[in-house]
Write a protein that holds these residues in place. Structure first.
Motif: not given
Lengths: 184, 184
Positions: A163-177
Motif C-alpha cells: 500500500s505504501v508503494s501504491a501511495y508513492r506511485l499513485f500520489s504522483m498522478y492527477s485525481p482528475n485524469w
C-alpha cells in the motif's frame, strides 16, 4: 519527489517483514518428527513431504531476500546521486509497485496453500481415504502452525508495504485524469 | 473528483469479475463423481468432501455478490445526488480501497488453498499415507482444475480492480507529504 515519512514507514515495514520471514523459514524448515506408523514402519515427517510446505520455505526465504534488495535501493541512490529525473523516478515507482504486489500475492498464496495442507492433516478427508496425520505427528503440526502464524504476520506487513508503494506511485498522478501525471 | 475513465475501467473489471466468479462457483459446485473404492465401497467425491473446495465455493459466490453491490454504488450516487462533500468522498474511497484489498486477498487465499488440495489429490503424500485420488476421480479432478483456472482469472481481475481503487484514493493525496491531501 522525496517522501521522508513514507520512506521511514517503508524501511520499518521491510525490516520487520525480513525478521518475521526469517523466523517463518527457520520454524518451518527445522520442523521434523519421526514416528512409528502401523507399529512397524518408521516414518519421518518434515516440510519436504508436503509440496506446499516446501514451497512455503522457498517462498519465505526468497521474499526475505527480495525485501533486503529493496532496502538496498536507499544506500544505492545515495551513492549514485539522488537527483533522478522525474521520468525515471516514475518508472522506478511502477517497478517497485508491481514487484511489491506480486511478492505479497505470492507469499499470501504460499501461506494459504500450506494452511490448507495443515487443515487436511488435522481433519483428514474421508472420500479420498486421507487419514488425520496430526494425531501421530502432533508436535510437527503444532510447530508448523506457529510457522503459518508468522507467515500470515509477514503477509500483513508486506500488504501494508504494497500500500505504501501504491501511495508513492499513485500520489504522483492527477485525481482528475486517469493515469495522467500531475501538473505541478 | 470524478474520474470517467477510472469509472469505466472499474465497471468493466467488476462485470467481468462477476461473470468469471459465477462460472467458477458453478463449475466447482456441480463437480461430482461416484467411484468404487476397494471394489466394494461406493464413494462419491464432491466439493463438500474437501474443506478448501467448500470454502472456495462460498468465497467465490460471496465475492460475486460483493462486486455486484460495488456496482450498485453508481446508480445509488446518481439517485442520491453526486455532489458529495470532499471529506465523505475521501472516506468512501478509503472504504472501497480497504474492502477491495480484503476481497482480493481472501479470493486469492481461497484459490491457493483449493489448488493445494488438488495438488495433494494429484500427487499424494507418502509420509502421511495420503493416496493419490485423481487416478480414481479423474473427471472430478479435471473439472476442478478448470474451476481453479477460472478462479485465478477472477483473482487477477480483482487485483487490477484493487489497483484502480488504490489509484482513486491515493491520487487525491500529495506526492510530497505522506497522507496529506493535495491543495488544489
Amino acid at each position: 519527489m522525496e517522501l521522508p515519512m513514507a520512506r521511514s514507514a517503508e524501511v520499518c515495514l521491510r525490516i520487520s517483514a525480513i525478521l518475521v520471514l526469517i523466523v517463518t523459514t527457520c520454524v518451518a524448515a527445522f520442523d521434523t518428527q519421526t514416528e512409528l506408523v502401523l507399529s512397524v514402519i518408521e516414518k519421518k515427517a518434515s516440510y519436504r513431504d508436503v509440496n506446499a510446505l516446501k514451497i512455503l520455505v522457498y517462498v519465505t526465504s526468497a521474499a526475505a531476500g527480495y525485501n533486503f534488495l529493496q532496502l538496498c535501493k536507499y544506500p544505492a541512490s545515495a551513492f549514485f546521486g539522488r537527483n533522478l529525473i522525474k521520468g525515471s523516478y516514475i518508472n522506478f515507482a511502477w517497478v517497485c509497485f508491481l514487484l511489491d504486489q506480486i511478492a505479497v500475492y505470492i507469499i499470501f498464496a504460499a501461506n494459504s496453500a500450506a494452511f490448507q495442507g495443515c487443515m487436511v492433516a488435522l481433519t483428514g478427508v474421508d472420500a479420498f481415504q486421507w487419514m488425520k496425520a496430526c494425531d501421530k505427528f502432533t508436535r510437527f503440526c503444532i510447530q508448523m502452525g506457529g510457522a503459518l502464524l508468522c507467515g500470515y504476520l509477514a503477509s500483513i506487513l508486506m500488504a501494508l508495504m504494497a500500500s505504501v508503494s501504491a501511495y508513492r506511485l499513485f500520489s504522483m498522478y492527477s485525481p482528475n485524469w486517469f493515469l495522467r501525471l500531475k501538473t505541478k
